[in-house]
Design a protein around this motif. Structure first.
Motif, PDB file in Angstrom:
ATOM      1  N   ASP A  18      93.675  -1.182 -31.990  1.00  0.00           N
ATOM      2  CA  ASP A  18      92.212  -1.205 -32.066  1.00  0.00           C
ATOM      3  C   ASP A  18      91.747   0.241 -31.931  1.00  0.00           C
ATOM      4  O   ASP A  18      91.936   0.864 -30.865  1.00  0.00           O
ATOM      5  CB  ASP A  18      91.620  -2.074 -30.952  1.00  0.00           C
ATOM      6  CG  ASP A  18      91.969  -3.549 -31.150  1.00  0.00           C
ATOM      7  OD1 ASP A  18      92.584  -3.887 -32.188  1.00  0.00           O
ATOM      8  OD2 ASP A  18      91.641  -4.359 -30.269  1.00  0.00           O
ATOM      9  N   GLU A  20      89.397   3.033 -31.436  1.00  0.00           N
ATOM     10  CA  GLU A  20      88.119   3.294 -30.772  1.00  0.00           C
ATOM     11  C   GLU A  20      88.317   4.421 -29.767  1.00  0.00           C
ATOM     12  O   GLU A  20      89.447   4.829 -29.506  1.00  0.00           O
ATOM     13  CB  GLU A  20      87.669   2.014 -30.042  1.00  0.00           C
ATOM     14  CG  GLU A  20      88.716   1.531 -29.029  1.00  0.00           C
ATOM     15  CD  GLU A  20      88.480   0.123 -28.499  1.00  0.00           C
ATOM     16  OE1 GLU A  20      88.344  -0.796 -29.324  1.00  0.00           O
ATOM     17  OE2 GLU A  20      88.449  -0.043 -27.266  1.00  0.00           O
ATOM     18  N   HIS A  87      87.031  -3.240 -36.893  1.00  0.00           N
ATOM     19  CA  HIS A  87      86.840  -3.689 -35.504  1.00  0.00           C
ATOM     20  C   HIS A  87      85.327  -3.757 -35.230  1.00  0.00           C
ATOM     21  O   HIS A  87      84.894  -3.708 -34.089  1.00  0.00           O
ATOM     22  CB  HIS A  87      87.521  -2.663 -34.593  1.00  0.00           C
ATOM     23  CG  HIS A  87      87.736  -3.090 -33.167  1.00  0.00           C
ATOM     24  ND1 HIS A  87      88.094  -4.354 -32.791  1.00  0.00           N
ATOM     25  CD2 HIS A  87      87.641  -2.369 -32.000  1.00  0.00           C
ATOM     26  CE1 HIS A  87      88.218  -4.406 -31.459  1.00  0.00           C
ATOM     27  NE2 HIS A  87      87.937  -3.224 -30.959  1.00  0.00           N
ATOM     28  N   HIS A  91      81.450  -1.498 -31.534  1.00  0.00           N
ATOM     29  CA  HIS A  91      82.048  -2.222 -30.402  1.00  0.00           C
ATOM     30  C   HIS A  91      81.064  -3.097 -29.643  1.00  0.00           C
ATOM     31  O   HIS A  91      81.148  -3.244 -28.418  1.00  0.00           O
ATOM     32  CB  HIS A  91      82.745  -1.262 -29.425  1.00  0.00           C
ATOM     33  CG  HIS A  91      84.003  -1.848 -28.836  1.00  0.00           C
ATOM     34  ND1 HIS A  91      84.006  -2.585 -27.679  1.00  0.00           N
ATOM     35  CD2 HIS A  91      85.281  -1.829 -29.269  1.00  0.00           C
ATOM     36  CE1 HIS A  91      85.252  -2.971 -27.428  1.00  0.00           C
ATOM     37  NE2 HIS A  91      86.047  -2.541 -28.378  1.00  0.00           N
ATOM     38  N   PRO A 127      85.551  -6.929 -31.209  1.00  0.00           N
ATOM     39  CA  PRO A 127      85.649  -6.172 -29.961  1.00  0.00           C
ATOM     40  C   PRO A 127      85.852  -7.115 -28.774  1.00  0.00           C
ATOM     41  O   PRO A 127      85.162  -8.153 -28.675  1.00  0.00           O
ATOM     42  CB  PRO A 127      84.293  -5.463 -29.873  1.00  0.00           C
ATOM     43  CG  PRO A 127      83.822  -5.381 -31.288  1.00  0.00           C
ATOM     44  CD  PRO A 127      84.335  -6.623 -31.960  1.00  0.00           C
ATOM     45  N   SER A 128      86.784  -6.788 -27.910  1.00  0.00           N
ATOM     46  CA  SER A 128      87.028  -7.568 -26.685  1.00  0.00           C
ATOM     47  C   SER A 128      87.190  -9.070 -26.954  1.00  0.00           C
ATOM     48  O   SER A 128      86.723  -9.894 -26.168  1.00  0.00           O
ATOM     49  CB  SER A 128      85.902  -7.335 -25.655  1.00  0.00           C
ATOM     50  OG  SER A 128      85.751  -5.959 -25.400  1.00  0.00           O
ATOM     51  N   HIS A 232      95.536   0.331 -27.740  1.00  0.00           N
ATOM     52  CA  HIS A 232      94.441   1.249 -28.070  1.00  0.00           C
ATOM     53  C   HIS A 232      94.938   2.686 -27.925  1.00  0.00           C
ATOM     54  O   HIS A 232      95.852   2.940 -27.134  1.00  0.00           O
ATOM     55  CB  HIS A 232      93.281   1.067 -27.080  1.00  0.00           C
ATOM     56  CG  HIS A 232      92.761  -0.328 -27.003  1.00  0.00           C
ATOM     57  ND1 HIS A 232      93.346  -1.295 -26.223  1.00  0.00           N
ATOM     58  CD2 HIS A 232      91.699  -0.906 -27.605  1.00  0.00           C
ATOM     59  CE1 HIS A 232      92.660  -2.421 -26.357  1.00  0.00           C
ATOM     60  NE2 HIS A 232      91.667  -2.215 -27.191  1.00  0.00           N
TER      61      HIS A 232
HETATM   62 ZN   LIG Z   1      88.059  -2.715 -28.943  1.00  0.00          ZN
END
Ligand SMILES: [Zn+2]
Length: 288
Positions: A18, A20, A87, A91, A127-128, A232
């Motif tokens: 991911d 970010e 993604h 976010h 995201p998440s 990440h």
């Molecule tokens: Zn993320």
């Protein structure tokens, strides 16, 4: 060795990242500092190097804002032959957006990534893990946008996310009685004491010893299943800046970041890994 070992060698697992900044997390009251003051570039160099050294292909679920701030990095992902996916734009949690806001957010990110690289974006990860039961129908927005796969569903129950009863294999999701023209690629789980738990990404990857992770991957592969690893950029670098968080959240975000790069290199060299798009193509589900 046994035939089961030979068979397990033929199953390619999926490697995903991911993409970010270190500050992309979804806690109330967090303010994002400016881009470009982090180790993002060097951490991406590390990840791309580990992929090259282990001959692994990966899917990079990339934020639209990363495309805006680090176009060279996003181009390098594509140049190395990886699968560039989205993604979202910045976010934001999918379940905090309306259907239309969600769709606009994903479209914005897809447009940025496609214009930057000239490649077609095929996949999305929320995201998440923010596609959960109450906004499951948001998968229809991904179908409407022409995406081919989603990888947002984690079939676990945690205090943050998860759909514990979701299918654990690649499938076409059903929304309001209609089978979508889209593949769901759920995050890998293993069963411990009758419950699904993650073992191969993020906190789980950092927390569990390597032998546990490798045994679980081996077990999945023996059954003809692929495991998914996700990490990440911040997780390969213990010296990256960190968000101020309460104890529990700090543990989830930063437990054993010092050992993760080495663990990842070993896992990548112990199994075959490919991207989500390539995995779907190998199963005859996608023509790339
Ligand atoms: Zn993320």
């Amino acid at each position: 060795m046994t035939t089961s070992t030979a068979a397990s060698n033929r199953v390619a697992n999926m490697l995903t990242f991911d993409i970010e900044e270190w500050f992309h997390a979804n806690y109330d009251g967090l303010e994002f500092p400016p881009y470009g003051t982090s180790h993002f570039r060097q951490n991406m160099d590390t990840i791309l190097r580990l992929c090259r050294e282990s001959n692994s292909k990966a899917t990079f679920f990339t934020l639209g804002t990363i495309g805006e701030h680090y176009p060279d990095v996003v181009k390098a992902i594509v140049r190395d032959g990886h699968d560039l996916a989205t993604h979202g734009y910045a976010h934001e949690l999918a379940y905090k957006q309306s259907y239309q806001e969600f769709k606009d957010d994903v479209k914005k990110s897809v447009d940025i990534l496609e214009q930057l690289t000239g490649t077609k974006v095929l996949g999305y990860r929320a995201p998440s893990w923010s596609i959960v039961e109450r906004n499951y129908h948001y998968l229809e927005a991904l179908e409407e946008l022409g995406l081919v796969y989603d990888a947002s569903i984690f079939p676990v129950k945690t205090f943050l996310y998860g759909i514990p009863t979701a299918p654990t294999e690649v499938h076409r999701p059903v929304v309001n009685g209609r089978t979508l023209n889209l593949f769901e690629v759920p995050m890998s789980v293993t069963q411990v004491a009758g419950r699904n738990i993650g073992y191969s990404g993020g906190f789980y990857f950092r927390f569990f010893p390597r032998f546990f992770i490798q045994n679980a991957i081996r077990k999945a592969n023996r059954e003809g299943k692929s495991s998914i690893v996700y990490l990440h950029p911040r997780e390969v670098d213990p010296t990256e800046q960190k968000i101020e968080l309460p104890f529990k959240e700090r543990l989830i975000h930063y437990y054993n970041v010092g050992g993760t790069q080495r663990k990842l290199a070993k896992v990548l060299n112990s199994f075959e890994f490919t991207s989500v798009a390539e995995h779907l193509a190998q199963k005859g589900l996608l023509h790339v």
